[in-house]
Design a protein around this motif. Sequence first.
Motif, PDB file in Angstrom:
ATOM      1  N   ILE A 424       0.630  -1.458  -0.288  1.00  0.00           N
ATOM      2  CA  ILE A 424       0.319  -0.447   0.208  1.00  0.00           C
ATOM      3  C   ILE A 424       0.368   1.142   0.208  1.00  0.00           C
ATOM      4  CG2 ILE A 424      -2.393   1.271   0.927  1.00  0.00           C
ATOM      5  CD1 ILE A 424      -2.957  -1.293  -0.179  1.00  0.00           C
ATOM      6  N   PHE A 425       1.927   1.022   0.923  1.00  0.00           N
ATOM      7  CA  PHE A 425       2.779   2.617   0.889  1.00  0.00           C
ATOM      8  C   PHE A 425       2.869   2.777  -0.796  1.00  0.00           C
ATOM      9  CE2 PHE A 425       7.019   4.103   0.944  1.00  0.00           C
ATOM     10  CZ  PHE A 425       6.758   5.672   1.417  1.00  0.00           C
ATOM     11  N   VAL A 426       4.269   1.878  -1.452  1.00  0.00           N
ATOM     12  CA  VAL A 426       4.571   1.753  -2.632  1.00  0.00           C
ATOM     13  C   VAL A 426       3.458   2.351  -3.694  1.00  0.00           C
ATOM     14  CG1 VAL A 426       4.998   0.682  -4.893  1.00  0.00           C
ATOM     15  CG2 VAL A 426       6.314  -0.172  -2.389  1.00  0.00           C
ATOM     16  N   LEU A 427       2.238   1.889  -3.270  1.00  0.00           N
ATOM     17  CA  LEU A 427       0.969   1.919  -4.683  1.00  0.00           C
ATOM     18  C   LEU A 427       0.786   3.376  -4.305  1.00  0.00           C
ATOM     19  CD1 LEU A 427      -1.614  -0.871  -4.363  1.00  0.00           C
ATOM     20  CD2 LEU A 427      -0.761  -0.083  -6.918  1.00  0.00           C
ATOM     21  N   ARG A 428       0.851   4.270  -2.771  1.00  0.00           N
ATOM     22  CA  ARG A 428       0.346   5.638  -2.702  1.00  0.00           C
ATOM     23  C   ARG A 428       1.299   6.679  -2.825  1.00  0.00           C
ATOM     24  NH1 ARG A 428      -2.955   4.835   3.031  1.00  0.00           N
ATOM     25  NH2 ARG A 428      -4.603   4.586   1.964  1.00  0.00           N
ATOM     26  N   TYR A 429       2.876   6.089  -2.636  1.00  0.00           N
ATOM     27  CA  TYR A 429       4.015   7.322  -2.997  1.00  0.00           C
ATOM     28  C   TYR A 429       4.720   6.663  -4.121  1.00  0.00           C
ATOM     29  CZ  TYR A 429       1.683   8.324   1.742  1.00  0.00           C
ATOM     30  OH  TYR A 429       0.198   8.498   2.668  1.00  0.00           O
ATOM     31  N   VAL A 430       5.233   5.687  -3.882  1.00  0.00           N
ATOM     32  CA  VAL A 430       6.023   4.890  -5.502  1.00  0.00           C
ATOM     33  C   VAL A 430       5.374   5.195  -7.053  1.00  0.00           C
ATOM     34  CG1 VAL A 430       8.086   3.644  -5.585  1.00  0.00           C
ATOM     35  CG2 VAL A 430       7.755   4.338  -3.815  1.00  0.00           C
ATOM     36  N   THR A 431       4.951   4.307  -6.594  1.00  0.00           N
ATOM     37  CA  THR A 431       3.970   3.960  -8.221  1.00  0.00           C
ATOM     38  C   THR A 431       3.532   5.149  -9.257  1.00  0.00           C
ATOM     39  OG1 THR A 431       4.431   1.447  -7.436  1.00  0.00           O
ATOM     40  CG2 THR A 431       2.816   2.173  -9.158  1.00  0.00           C
ATOM     41  N   PRO A 432       2.717   5.588  -8.161  1.00  0.00           N
ATOM     42  CA  PRO A 432       2.000   6.789  -8.802  1.00  0.00           C
ATOM     43  C   PRO A 432       3.024   8.285  -9.525  1.00  0.00           C
ATOM     44  CG  PRO A 432       0.911   6.501  -7.228  1.00  0.00           C
ATOM     45  CD  PRO A 432       1.956   5.970  -6.414  1.00  0.00           C
ATOM     46  N   ILE A 433       3.460   8.253  -8.254  1.00  0.00           N
ATOM     47  CA  ILE A 433       4.971   9.443  -9.536  1.00  0.00           C
ATOM     48  C   ILE A 433       6.178   8.786 -10.260  1.00  0.00           C
ATOM     49  CG2 ILE A 433       6.707  10.828  -8.117  1.00  0.00           C
ATOM     50  CD1 ILE A 433       5.840  10.976  -5.954  1.00  0.00           C
ATOM     51  N   ALA A 434       6.222   7.399  -9.878  1.00  0.00           N
ATOM     52  CA  ALA A 434       6.512   6.757 -11.369  1.00  0.00           C
ATOM     53  C   ALA A 434       5.833   6.868 -12.310  1.00  0.00           C
ATOM     54  CB  ALA A 434       7.280   5.148 -10.878  1.00  0.00           C
ATOM     55  N   VAL A 435       4.680   6.230 -12.392  1.00  0.00           N
ATOM     56  CA  VAL A 435       4.055   6.272 -13.657  1.00  0.00           C
ATOM     57  C   VAL A 435       3.774   8.039 -14.472  1.00  0.00           C
ATOM     58  CG1 VAL A 435       1.876   5.907 -14.325  1.00  0.00           C
ATOM     59  CG2 VAL A 435       3.285   4.537 -13.136  1.00  0.00           C
ATOM     60  N   LEU A 436       3.807   8.812 -13.301  1.00  0.00           N
ATOM     61  CA  LEU A 436       3.255  10.489 -13.839  1.00  0.00           C
ATOM     62  C   LEU A 436       4.679  10.564 -14.783  1.00  0.00           C
ATOM     63  CD1 LEU A 436       0.960  12.478 -13.492  1.00  0.00           C
ATOM     64  CD2 LEU A 436       2.632  13.646 -11.878  1.00  0.00           C
ATOM     65  N   ILE A 437       5.723  11.004 -13.755  1.00  0.00           N
ATOM     66  CA  ILE A 437       7.357  10.676 -14.149  1.00  0.00           C
ATOM     67  C   ILE A 437       6.924   9.662 -15.821  1.00  0.00           C
ATOM     68  CG2 ILE A 437      10.017  10.675 -14.568  1.00  0.00           C
ATOM     69  CD1 ILE A 437       9.176  11.128 -11.850  1.00  0.00           C
ATOM     70  N   THR A 438       6.877   9.073 -16.386  1.00  0.00           N
ATOM     71  CA  THR A 438       7.106   8.331 -17.555  1.00  0.00           C
ATOM     72  C   THR A 438       5.782   8.775 -18.462  1.00  0.00           C
ATOM     73  OG1 THR A 438       6.737   6.482 -16.593  1.00  0.00           O
ATOM     74  CG2 THR A 438       6.801   5.787 -18.539  1.00  0.00           C
ATOM     75  N   LEU A 439       4.834   9.442 -17.746  1.00  0.00           N
ATOM     76  CA  LEU A 439       3.838  10.046 -18.852  1.00  0.00           C
ATOM     77  C   LEU A 439       4.361  10.889 -19.110  1.00  0.00           C
ATOM     78  CD1 LEU A 439       0.634   9.688 -19.635  1.00  0.00           C
ATOM     79  CD2 LEU A 439       0.391  10.990 -17.731  1.00  0.00           C
ATOM     80  N   LEU A 440       4.785  11.912 -18.602  1.00  0.00           N
ATOM     81  CA  LEU A 440       5.200  13.091 -18.839  1.00  0.00           C
ATOM     82  C   LEU A 440       6.561  13.225 -19.469  1.00  0.00           C
ATOM     83  CD1 LEU A 440       5.244  15.311 -15.240  1.00  0.00           C
ATOM     84  CD2 LEU A 440       3.522  15.012 -17.703  1.00  0.00           C
ATOM     85  N   HIS A 441       7.200  12.184 -19.712  1.00  0.00           N
ATOM     86  CA  HIS A 441       7.933  12.016 -20.733  1.00  0.00           C
ATOM     87  C   HIS A 441       7.814  10.807 -21.869  1.00  0.00           C
ATOM     88  CE1 HIS A 441      12.268  10.609 -22.134  1.00  0.00           C
ATOM     89  NE2 HIS A 441      12.160   9.789 -22.088  1.00  0.00           N
ATOM     90  N   GLY A 442       6.809  10.156 -21.576  1.00  0.00           N
ATOM     91  CA  GLY A 442       6.024   9.722 -23.042  1.00  0.00           C
ATOM     92  C   GLY A 442       5.558  10.759 -23.895  1.00  0.00           C
ATOM     93  N   LEU A 443       5.348  11.571 -23.416  1.00  0.00           N
ATOM     94  CA  LEU A 443       4.661  13.207 -23.908  1.00  0.00           C
ATOM     95  C   LEU A 443       5.393  14.362 -24.089  1.00  0.00           C
ATOM     96  CD1 LEU A 443       1.031  12.957 -21.888  1.00  0.00           C
ATOM     97  CD2 LEU A 443       1.673  12.014 -24.249  1.00  0.00           C
ATOM     98  N   GLU A 444       7.106  13.891 -23.848  1.00  0.00           N
ATOM     99  CA  GLU A 444       7.661  15.117 -24.132  1.00  0.00           C
ATOM    100  C   GLU A 444       8.063  16.162 -23.227  1.00  0.00           C
ATOM    101  OE1 GLU A 444       9.339  15.411 -28.204  1.00  0.00           O
ATOM    102  OE2 GLU A 444       9.571  12.423 -28.324  1.00  0.00           O
ATOM    103  N   LEU A 445       6.990  15.997 -22.300  1.00  0.00           N
ATOM    104  CA  LEU A 445       6.712  17.286 -21.078  1.00  0.00           C
ATOM    105  C   LEU A 445       7.519  17.904 -20.195  1.00  0.00           C
ATOM    106  CD1 LEU A 445       2.723  16.821 -21.529  1.00  0.00           C
ATOM    107  CD2 LEU A 445       4.129  18.422 -22.960  1.00  0.00           C
ATOM    108  N   LEU A 446       9.154  16.672 -19.487  1.00  0.00           N
ATOM    109  CA  LEU A 446       9.620  16.631 -18.544  1.00  0.00           C
ATOM    110  C   LEU A 446      10.976  18.081 -19.225  1.00  0.00           C
ATOM    111  CD1 LEU A 446      10.885  13.013 -17.431  1.00  0.00           C
ATOM    112  CD2 LEU A 446       9.115  14.445 -16.598  1.00  0.00           C
ATOM    113  N   PRO A 447      10.191  18.839 -18.051  1.00  0.00           N
ATOM    114  CA  PRO A 447      10.902  19.617 -18.097  1.00  0.00           C
ATOM    115  C   PRO A 447      12.974  19.213 -18.246  1.00  0.00           C
ATOM    116  CG  PRO A 447      10.167  19.348 -15.977  1.00  0.00           C
ATOM    117  CD  PRO A 447       9.380  18.464 -16.760  1.00  0.00           C
ATOM    118  N   PHE A 448      12.984  18.659 -17.637  1.00  0.00           N
ATOM    119  CA  PHE A 448      14.672  18.338 -17.716  1.00  0.00           C
ATOM    120  C   PHE A 448      14.777  17.701 -18.962  1.00  0.00           C
ATOM    121  CE2 PHE A 448      12.834  15.767 -14.072  1.00  0.00           C
ATOM    122  CZ  PHE A 448      12.583  14.847 -15.203  1.00  0.00           C
ATOM    123  N   MET A 449      14.223  17.093 -19.680  1.00  0.00           N
ATOM    124  CA  MET A 449      15.189  16.901 -20.431  1.00  0.00           C
ATOM    125  C   MET A 449      14.818  17.292 -21.581  1.00  0.00           C
ATOM    126  SD  MET A 449      15.095  12.722 -19.478  1.00  0.00           S
ATOM    127  CE  MET A 449      15.700  12.376 -21.110  1.00  0.00           C
TER     128      MET A 449
END
Length: 453
Positions: A424-449
Amino acid sequence: MANDIAPYSGPSIPGSPSRRGHWTGRFGFILAAVGSAVGLGNIWKFPYITGVYGGGAFVLVYLGCVVLVGLPLMISELMIGRRAQLNPVGAFQKLHYQGSPWQMTGWLGVASGFVILSFYSVVGGWAIAYIFKSMVGFTGTAGEIQSQFGDLVGSTIASVGWHTIFMALTIGIVLGGIKNGIERWAKILMPALLFILIGLMVHGLFNTDGGSQAVAFLFNPDWSKLTADGILSALGHAFFTLSLGMGAMITYGSYMRRDAKIGRDAVTISILDTVIALLAGLAIFSLVFSYGLEAGAGPGLIFETLPVLFADAGRLISVPFFFLLTFAALSSSISLLEVVVSYFVDQRGWGRTKATWVQGFLMYLVGITCATWGSVFDTFDYFSTNFMLPVGGLLTCLFVAWVVKNSVRIEEFGSSGLLYKALIFVLRYVTPIAVLITLLHGLELLPFMSYEE
Ligand code: PFF
């Protein structure tokens, strides 16, 4: 609470929600789920992205992504499915309330099934075409052999023809239902796939002189070659390869029995998927290195680079290899169709036969556009992998982590101990953040890339 529903008890009781088909047992379920997970992603994509991002270091990051993102999400999807005993749309409604906005996640899943299968089936068709090409044998110069692939892709008639055959096989299996279609075929296709793969790996490791180089390439991390782009691709791939983010595991979970242990099964499926990708990597790279070729060939690795080697290695290697690719693709495509079929059966009251024919045919028609226009193919591939799956996965994980009642989660997971708390800890705090970063990267929207070409 709306999601405080009682779990169904026992398998097929006529007149209850459990009248739907169920797997005959643990073995059948695991094979079907591994069948869904092991697909073109493992045999075609994993080796080439590993090649592009430099080998061992990429593999390590990928393993981390499987543990921190893939596994928790797979457990979440199986929990939702088994609890609700319904397709993804019905499941989100049942676990929340009728008309809940979370059902959009289920809708997105059904739409993703449609989009992914329409291009997946085109590649599945190429795999069948290459079984025949390798039976005839690859001859000519390297350039001539490689151009055969361009000729196939460029010929609408050929591409659509092979796509037709692949879709017909997919529809034929799904028509049989859960036990007599999907499970029965998984029990044939997966052992055959494993047998061929182990044979090819043993040949690669012991019969060619590229074996030790392949092992070193896959297992010795060279961190200098790993870019931020590589890390994010590893994350995106963990999603695709485990069939997550589109309700496939919700659907397969809905055919699970009450006594199955979701955590243990999800670990088994993830390990088998990963081991099969690594075996494919070993088989392919030992061949590639034994011919002195570069690992980073890119997407053309399987249909352009390998056939050149096969001209020399012979039919005994090439024919089983393309059977392997076809079996992998087929056992995944049936899960893509099943998501859509289960929606029409559960929510719209259609019979399985009608749902499979009508939806399979519609997917076939959309697939024709992918077989005809490369731009449609690329858009579908890009959009589903980089947008639909991550969004679906993000919403699924937020739903399980923050919306589903604790008591329901504990009942489905089967314990409330340390492992559950970690999940539950991972599902609440780790997975969503990791997925959000992947999503932004997939859409080429990550500011530091930097996304310039
Ligand atoms: N996991 C499959 C692969 O690696 O090729 C692809 C896939 C199948 C994705 C089914 C999603 C899905 F629902």
